[in-house]
Design a protein around this motif. Structure first.
Motif, PDB file in Angstrom:
ATOM      1  N   ASN A  65       0.857  -1.213   0.010  1.00 37.06           N
ATOM      2  CA  ASN A  65       0.061   0.141  -0.043  1.00 37.06           C
ATOM      3  C   ASN A  65       0.949   1.213   0.096  1.00 37.06           C
ATOM      4  O   ASN A  65       1.837   1.266   0.741  1.00 37.06           O
ATOM      5  CB  ASN A  65      -0.809   0.138   1.025  1.00 37.06           C
ATOM      6  N   ILE A  66       0.905   1.972  -0.938  1.00 38.20           N
ATOM      7  CA  ILE A  66       1.569   3.185  -1.420  1.00 38.20           C
ATOM      8  C   ILE A  66       1.682   4.309   0.237  1.00 38.20           C
ATOM      9  O   ILE A  66       2.567   4.651   0.669  1.00 38.20           O
ATOM     10  CB  ILE A  66       1.264   3.959  -2.302  1.00 38.20           C
ATOM     11  N   ALA A  67       0.330   4.589   0.372  1.00 38.80           N
ATOM     12  CA  ALA A  67       0.284   5.542   1.599  1.00 38.80           C
ATOM     13  C   ALA A  67       0.996   4.951   2.822  1.00 38.80           C
ATOM     14  O   ALA A  67       1.410   5.548   3.505  1.00 38.80           O
ATOM     15  CB  ALA A  67      -1.082   5.721   1.771  1.00 38.80           C
ATOM     16  N   GLU A  68       0.760   3.522   3.258  1.00 40.41           N
ATOM     17  CA  GLU A  68       1.261   2.867   4.351  1.00 40.41           C
ATOM     18  C   GLU A  68       2.771   2.881   4.366  1.00 40.41           C
ATOM     19  O   GLU A  68       3.596   3.110   5.254  1.00 40.41           O
ATOM     20  CB  GLU A  68       0.670   1.654   4.538  1.00 40.41           C
ATOM     21  N   THR A  91      -3.920   2.972  -3.327  1.00 41.82           N
ATOM     22  CA  THR A  91      -3.653   1.988  -4.347  1.00 41.82           C
ATOM     23  C   THR A  91      -2.184   1.025  -3.661  1.00 41.82           C
ATOM     24  O   THR A  91      -1.524   1.634  -2.983  1.00 41.82           O
ATOM     25  CB  THR A  91      -2.660   2.947  -5.714  1.00 41.82           C
ATOM     26  N   GLU A  92      -2.156   0.099  -4.483  1.00 38.76           N
ATOM     27  CA  GLU A  92      -0.897  -0.984  -3.979  1.00 38.76           C
ATOM     28  C   GLU A  92      -0.084  -1.296  -5.319  1.00 38.76           C
ATOM     29  O   GLU A  92      -0.421  -1.233  -6.458  1.00 38.76           O
ATOM     30  CB  GLU A  92      -1.740  -2.254  -3.544  1.00 38.76           C
ATOM     31  N   VAL A  93       1.181  -1.299  -5.097  1.00 39.37           N
ATOM     32  CA  VAL A  93       2.048  -1.653  -6.185  1.00 39.37           C
ATOM     33  C   VAL A  93       3.008  -2.776  -5.759  1.00 39.37           C
ATOM     34  O   VAL A  93       3.341  -2.827  -4.533  1.00 39.37           O
ATOM     35  CB  VAL A  93       3.200  -0.120  -6.308  1.00 39.37           C
ATOM     36  N   TYR A  94       3.275  -3.347  -6.819  1.00 37.04           N
ATOM     37  CA  TYR A  94       3.769  -4.708  -6.896  1.00 37.04           C
ATOM     38  C   TYR A  94       5.348  -4.446  -6.803  1.00 37.04           C
ATOM     39  O   TYR A  94       6.169  -4.109  -8.026  1.00 37.04           O
ATOM     40  CB  TYR A  94       3.460  -5.712  -7.889  1.00 37.04           C
ATOM     41  N   GLN A 132       2.300   7.109 -11.709  1.00 39.23           N
ATOM     42  CA  GLN A 132       3.424   7.719 -11.259  1.00 39.23           C
ATOM     43  C   GLN A 132       3.205   8.317  -9.759  1.00 39.23           C
ATOM     44  O   GLN A 132       2.360   8.654  -9.289  1.00 39.23           O
ATOM     45  CB  GLN A 132       3.523   9.248 -12.237  1.00 39.23           C
ATOM     46  N   ILE A 133       4.329   8.095  -9.071  1.00 38.05           N
ATOM     47  CA  ILE A 133       4.536   8.381  -7.752  1.00 38.05           C
ATOM     48  C   ILE A 133       5.428   9.461  -7.486  1.00 38.05           C
ATOM     49  O   ILE A 133       6.744   9.286  -8.246  1.00 38.05           O
ATOM     50  CB  ILE A 133       4.949   7.181  -6.860  1.00 38.05           C
ATOM     51  N   ILE A 134       5.030  10.783  -7.070  1.00 38.74           N
ATOM     52  CA  ILE A 134       5.783  11.825  -7.358  1.00 38.74           C
ATOM     53  C   ILE A 134       6.266  12.209  -6.077  1.00 38.74           C
ATOM     54  O   ILE A 134       5.420  12.556  -5.241  1.00 38.74           O
ATOM     55  CB  ILE A 134       5.240  13.105  -7.989  1.00 38.74           C
ATOM     56  N   ILE A 135       7.617  12.643  -5.807  1.00 35.23           N
ATOM     57  CA  ILE A 135       8.066  13.188  -4.421  1.00 35.23           C
ATOM     58  C   ILE A 135       8.929  14.306  -4.747  1.00 35.23           C
ATOM     59  O   ILE A 135       9.906  14.557  -5.348  1.00 35.23           O
ATOM     60  CB  ILE A 135       9.018  12.051  -3.719  1.00 35.23           C
ATOM     61  N   GLU A 136       8.247  15.610  -4.310  1.00 35.43           N
ATOM     62  CA  GLU A 136       8.966  16.662  -4.537  1.00 35.43           C
ATOM     63  C   GLU A 136       9.199  17.569  -3.258  1.00 35.43           C
ATOM     64  O   GLU A 136       8.694  17.285  -2.149  1.00 35.43           O
ATOM     65  CB  GLU A 136       7.794  17.697  -5.205  1.00 35.43           C
ATOM     66  N   PRO A 201      -7.321  -2.178  -4.454  1.00 36.16           N
ATOM     67  CA  PRO A 201      -8.143  -3.526  -3.972  1.00 36.16           C
ATOM     68  C   PRO A 201      -9.386  -2.857  -3.277  1.00 36.16           C
ATOM     69  O   PRO A 201     -10.076  -3.775  -2.875  1.00 36.16           O
ATOM     70  CB  PRO A 201      -7.002  -3.963  -2.870  1.00 36.16           C
ATOM     71  N   LEU A 202      -9.482  -1.597  -3.045  1.00 39.68           N
ATOM     72  CA  LEU A 202     -10.554  -1.110  -2.240  1.00 39.68           C
ATOM     73  C   LEU A 202     -11.492  -0.228  -2.978  1.00 39.68           C
ATOM     74  O   LEU A 202     -12.420   0.213  -2.382  1.00 39.68           O
ATOM     75  CB  LEU A 202     -10.020  -0.103  -1.180  1.00 39.68           C
ATOM     76  N   GLY A 203     -11.314  -0.095  -4.413  1.00 37.63           N
ATOM     77  CA  GLY A 203     -12.358   0.327  -5.486  1.00 37.63           C
ATOM     78  C   GLY A 203     -12.241   1.782  -5.078  1.00 37.63           C
ATOM     79  O   GLY A 203     -13.306   2.772  -5.443  1.00 37.63           O
ATOM     80  N   ASP A 204     -11.075   2.365  -4.781  1.00 37.17           N
ATOM     81  CA  ASP A 204     -10.724   3.997  -4.788  1.00 37.17           C
ATOM     82  C   ASP A 204     -10.992   4.349  -6.198  1.00 37.17           C
ATOM     83  O   ASP A 204      -9.966   4.191  -7.050  1.00 37.17           O
ATOM     84  CB  ASP A 204      -9.695   4.052  -3.927  1.00 37.17           C
ATOM     85  N   PRO A 205     -11.731   5.347  -6.582  1.00 37.91           N
ATOM     86  CA  PRO A 205     -11.728   5.869  -7.939  1.00 37.91           C
ATOM     87  C   PRO A 205     -10.265   6.393  -8.399  1.00 37.91           C
ATOM     88  O   PRO A 205      -9.790   6.543  -9.377  1.00 37.91           O
ATOM     89  CB  PRO A 205     -12.732   6.754  -7.996  1.00 37.91           C
ATOM     90  N   ALA A 206      -9.609   7.342  -7.307  1.00 36.77           N
ATOM     91  CA  ALA A 206      -8.296   8.042  -7.363  1.00 36.77           C
ATOM     92  C   ALA A 206      -7.317   6.850  -7.709  1.00 36.77           C
ATOM     93  O   ALA A 206      -6.067   7.329  -8.055  1.00 36.77           O
ATOM     94  CB  ALA A 206      -8.151   8.624  -6.216  1.00 36.77           C
ATOM     95  N   SER A 207      -7.480   5.451  -7.482  1.00 37.57           N
ATOM     96  CA  SER A 207      -6.410   4.688  -7.838  1.00 37.57           C
ATOM     97  C   SER A 207      -6.505   4.150  -9.261  1.00 37.57           C
ATOM     98  O   SER A 207      -5.683   3.037  -9.567  1.00 37.57           O
ATOM     99  CB  SER A 207      -6.728   3.340  -6.887  1.00 37.57           C
ATOM    100  N   GLU A 208      -7.445   4.689 -10.035  1.00 34.69           N
ATOM    101  CA  GLU A 208      -7.395   4.285 -11.377  1.00 34.69           C
ATOM    102  C   GLU A 208      -7.253   5.474 -12.367  1.00 34.69           C
ATOM    103  O   GLU A 208      -7.510   6.550 -12.276  1.00 34.69           O
ATOM    104  CB  GLU A 208      -8.878   3.540 -11.631  1.00 34.69           C
ATOM    105  N   PRO A 209      -6.601   5.204 -13.561  1.00 32.56           N
ATOM    106  CA  PRO A 209      -6.351   6.236 -14.501  1.00 32.56           C
ATOM    107  C   PRO A 209      -7.837   6.742 -14.962  1.00 32.56           C
ATOM    108  O   PRO A 209      -8.804   5.893 -14.874  1.00 32.56           O
ATOM    109  CB  PRO A 209      -5.687   5.543 -15.620  1.00 32.56           C
TER     110      PRO A 209
END
Length: 212
Positions: A65-68, A91-94, A132-136, A201-209
């Motif tokens: 999980n990206i946030a965690e 969102t989860e990334v592999y 894209q995961i962005i760190i600024e 995995p949780l149906g979060d709309p922000a997790s999809e293009p």
């Protein structure tokens, strides 16, 4: 003798150098002590690099999980000194189990080399189907001539091994990383995740293009 034993002895050595510095006032001797401590710190960094590098790819990739993961990577940062603004979907990334170290390395590198970093923004965006995961940050940024060099192993004298390790860790599951910030206005690291490498995995709309 193990790597752990060597690190323990280095810690003792660095401690004695610090004590010596407090008892010496001669400028010439202080210069020598500073150089000795710098050499000891470099040896320690190289030993830690061998430990981290040997663990890359040892264990199977897993979903993170990206946030965690970002939260864990930034847990040791003093919020009174550095502000972390992370607006991330579920969102989860592999990725390799060392993914947390990637985020830690990126932020640690910016704090050490950004000169006056006080804030980070971590967010997600999309480029086509890629995540894209962005760190600024708001530091001095990276000169145009060094944007690719900072990820090379031979560049460790300037940035440490962290960025090289980060690229290696991400590459295991076909993720890439580059820096495209504006020099003088802050660093901007972009981790590119192919469509097969993330899920919602949780149906979060922000997790999809966004649908076209």
């Amino acid at each position: 003798m193990t790597r752990h034993d060597i690190l323990n002895q280095l810690t003792v050595l660095i401690g004695y150098l610090e004590l010596s510095r407090q008892d010496i006032s001669d400028p010439g001797m202080l210069t020598y002590i500073d150089k000795e401590k710098k050499a000891a710190d470099m040896i320690r960094s190289q030993i830690l690099f061998t430990r981290d590098y040997q663990n890359i790819g040892v264990y199977s990739p897993q979903w993170h999980n990206i946030a965690e993961t970002v939260s864990l990577a930034t847990a040791s940062i003093d919020p009174s000194q550095i502000i972390i603004r992370a607006n991330l979907p579920q969102t989860e990334v592999y990725a390799d189990p060392l993914l947390e170290k990637v985020f830690f390395n990126l932020i640690d590198n910016s704090i050490r080399h950004g000169e006056h970093v006080t804030e980070f923004v971590v967010r997600c965006d999309y480029e086509g189907d890629d995540l894209q995961i962005i760190i600024e940050d708001n530091g001095v940024g990276v000169p145009e001539t060094e944007k690719e060099k900072i990820f090379r192993r031979e560049y460790f004298k300037n940035t440490g091994f962290g960025l090289f390790l980060s690229r290696e860790i991400l590459a295991i599951t076909n993720m890439t990383i580059h820096e495209n910030g504006t020099p003088g206005k802050g660093a901007r690291f972009v981790i590119q995740v192919p469509r097969a490498g993330y899920r919602n995995p949780l149906g979060d709309p922000a997790s999809e293009p966004a649908k076209k």
